[in-house]
Motif scaffolding. Structure first.
Motif, PDB file in Angstrom:
ATOM      1  N   SER A 277       0.849  -1.190   0.000  1.00 34.91           N
ATOM      2  CA  SER A 277       0.000   0.000   0.000  1.00 34.91           C
ATOM      3  C   SER A 277       0.888   1.246   0.000  1.00 34.91           C
ATOM      4  CB  SER A 277      -0.891   0.021   1.243  1.00 34.91           C
ATOM      5  OG  SER A 277      -1.603  -1.196   1.385  1.00 34.91           O
TER       6      SER A 277
ATOM      7  N   ARG B 261      -3.960   0.694  10.195  1.00 29.66           N
ATOM      8  CA  ARG B 261      -5.148   0.199   9.509  1.00 29.66           C
ATOM      9  C   ARG B 261      -4.942  -1.251   9.063  1.00 29.66           C
ATOM     10  NH1 ARG B 261      -6.363   4.273   4.799  1.00 29.66           N
ATOM     11  NH2 ARG B 261      -6.779   2.252   3.842  1.00 29.66           N
TER      12      ARG B 261
ATOM     13  N   ASP C  99      -6.189  -2.900   6.689  1.00 32.07           N
ATOM     14  CA  ASP C  99      -6.195  -3.150   5.250  1.00 32.07           C
ATOM     15  C   ASP C  99      -4.917  -2.679   4.568  1.00 32.07           C
ATOM     16  OD1 ASP C  99      -6.785  -0.470   5.767  1.00 32.07           O
ATOM     17  OD2 ASP C  99      -7.972  -0.248   3.943  1.00 32.07           O
ATOM     18  N   ARG C 100      -4.007  -2.091   5.330  1.00 30.80           N
ATOM     19  CA  ARG C 100      -2.726  -1.665   4.750  1.00 30.80           C
ATOM     20  C   ARG C 100      -1.736  -2.834   4.777  1.00 30.80           C
ATOM     21  NH1 ARG C 100      -0.743   2.786   3.848  1.00 30.80           N
ATOM     22  NH2 ARG C 100       1.202   2.381   4.954  1.00 30.80           N
ATOM     23  N   THR C 101      -0.984  -2.992   3.706  1.00 26.81           N
ATOM     24  CA  THR C 101      -0.078  -4.134   3.616  1.00 26.81           C
ATOM     25  C   THR C 101       1.246  -3.727   2.990  1.00 26.81           C
ATOM     26  OG1 THR C 101       0.205  -6.375   2.740  1.00 26.81           O
ATOM     27  CG2 THR C 101      -1.049  -4.835   1.388  1.00 26.81           C
TER      28      THR C 101
END
Length: 543
Positions: free
Chosen positions: A313, A325, A327-329
């Motif tokens: 991300s 967060r 959903d951050r990768t």
């Protein structure tokens, strides 16, 4: 494994001409490019990604004077390759013929199989009677072999413009390495004069920032004319990953800090060009565009090489709660699952993880502005300061928590992260909760090699080494008790030894990165004893 003295003897028997760059122009020639004083094999030879029964071989052919890297011109040509345990090639272990042409920039990659485990081999290429320099490579031990010792060179951040590659020369002269691990930033994308602030020793070619496929091919070609780089490539196999500068600074899946769509086109096109050139010019296996992979070295070690740029991300600003967060990768969902499954399921004693950016939690302490500003610039952080290094795993804490949770729940031992990127040397424990360390247990360790040439603190500040940086180092280790050592001034290379009893890294530093014949000294050594998940300082480097 052979004793390293045996391998030194093999290197001596091969002779300096076998590894030297000059050999390419000293061999018989025909009507090819060499007739016009253009070396046919002017970019050397290399090998990589050793398996128990195979290894990847690489070279680049210049069949005509016009067939320069990135030109897209020149004929299709057949090239013979040979592999032998004999430096004189009296008996061949493998041989064949392959072809290349302008579609792949006249580079050659041969994935040789049918070899014996843990064995030294010599290899060479021939085209129309012209022979390449001779390279030496080595296969990995059998997967079930009891291995007493492995030794790797560990390097990163080799900026052509900032100095000479004397660190590579040192590793090539050792003669005791099973492989070299390059942790990223093998080359830099900047225009001449771009990025270096401490020194500007030799200009980049082409004379512009690399954006197109031709640009990246030419930049790879320039780096592979360095005699020390050629010598180290020819001395043992390399295992590499990329960081950001192989494409552009602060790269992420959809863009980069050093990419301007308005003037440099679509980032996806630029990234595809950079990746294509990388896979053409580097001795690395790839499945399509996939770079992450594992290599096994007997029962002793399994090496996992990660790709932490392609799937990540976008970075967020320091001090931002966005770093947490879920959903951050940094790795991407597929690669992260693959990493965790590999660590949990590995039957090797040591789990070595090549990660281009640091995974150790790191808080940046309050410092005087004249020190904090250059430090943040070096680490790629906003100049107003920040609590986390958001280009590193600190900016992607959900991924890190998943990895550490898996290590803790499955009681995985002897995991060592090997890292580059930050142009400095670090040794650290990786605790379950950095804020509670040392009460919180250490789950893994991290050893960070410094840069081959790229600027660090004293270069940025233009001050003598071991002056201003000492305050920064003390502040970081004081605030982060799990970080046992930081050294912000030196350039060089590291040597990693892996044995059943422990894993030790020695840091070796150049006297002057601007000199190709720079002297080299031992800096520090840290050991991770088996089963401890902790680093400890040791006095003596490896023999």
């Amino acid at each position: 494994m052979n004793h390293p003295l045996d391998r030194r003897a093999v290197l001596r028997a091969t002779g300096a001409a076998a590894l030297g760059v000059a050999a390419a122009t000293a061999l018989p020639t025909t009507s090819l490019a060499a007739a016009a004083d253009v070396p046919v094999f002017g970019h050397g030879v290399a090998s990589g990604d050793p398996l128990p029964t195979g290894v990847l071989l690489w070279t680049r052919v210049t069949p005509t004077p016009e067939s320069t890297p990135g030109s897209g011109v020149g004929p299709e040509i057949e090239v013979r390759w040979e592999v032998s345990t004999d430096p004189g090639f009296g008996v061949l272990a493998a041989a064949g013929v392959t072809s290349t042409g302008p579609a792949r920039d006249h580079t050659i990659k041969v994935d040789v199989g049918g070899l014996s485990p843990a064995t030294d081999y010599h290899y060479r290429f021939t085209v129309s009677g012209v022979r390449s320099p001779v390279g030496r490579t080595r296969t990995a031990p059998a997967a079930d072999a009891a291995v007493s010792r492995l030794r790797f060179g560990v390097v990163s951040c080799s900026n052509w413009q900032a100095g000479y590659f004397a660190a590579y020369r040192y590793l090539a002269e050792r003669g005791d390495l099973d492989a070299v691990l390059h942790m990223g930033d093998y080359l830099y994308e900047y225009e001449p004069g771009g990025f270096p602030v401490g020194s500007y020793v030799r200009p980049h070619m082409p004379p512009r920032e690399t954006v197109s496929l031709a640009d990246y091919r030419q930049r790879h070609a320039q780096y592979k004319t360095d005699p020390h780089l050629q010598r180290l490539h020819a001395s043992c196999p390399w295992i590499t990953t990329w960081d950001d500068h192989e494409v552009a600074n602060d790269a992420w899946s959809g863009g980069a800090g050093n990419h301007t769509p308005g003037t440099e086109g679509e980032y996806a096109v630029r990234k595809a060009a950079a990746h294509r050139a990388y896979f053409e010019w580097m001795p690395v296996r790839n499945a399509g565009d996939r770079l992450y992979r594992r290599l096994r070295f007997g029962k002793l070690a399994e090496l996992t090489m990660l790709d932490l740029r392609t799937h990540r991300s976008q970075q967020v600003k320091a001090l931002s709660g966005e770093v947490d967060r879920p959903d951050r990768t940094i790795a991407g969902a597929e690669q992260l699952r693959w990493l965790i499954d590999g660590l949990v399921g590995s039957s090797a004693q040591w789990k070595l993880v090549g990660t281009s950016v640091m995974i150790t939690p790191t808080l940046i302490p309050p410092l005087p502005a004249e020190l904090l500003g250059p430090l943040l610039k070096l680490l790629g952080l906003p100049q107003e300061g920040g609590a986390v290094l958001t280009d590193q795993w600190d900016g992607y804490t959900a991924d890190r928590r998943k990895v550490l949770k898996a290590l803790a729940e499955h009681k995985v031992k002897d995991t060592v992260f090997l890292t580059g990127d930050v142009h400095s040397s670090w040794a650290a424990d990786i605790p379950a909760d950095a804020g509670l360390y040392p009460l919180s247990p250490s789950l893994a360790t991290e050893l960070v090699c410094t840069s081959v040439t790229s600027d660090n603190i004293d270069d940025v500040l233009k001050v003598p080494p071991r002056t201003a940086s000492v305050l920064v180092e003390k502040a970081i280790t004081g605030l982060n008790r799990h970080i046992k050592w930081v050294e912000y001034d030196s350039h060089g290379a590291s040597v990693l030894e892996v044995t059943p009893a422990g894993t030790q890294m020695d840091w070796y530093y150049l006297a002057d990165r601007t000199k190709p014949d720079s002297a080299v000294r031992h800096g520090r050594s840290f050991l991770v004893k088996a089963g401890t998940q902790r680093v400890q300082s040791v006095t003596n480097p490896l023999v």
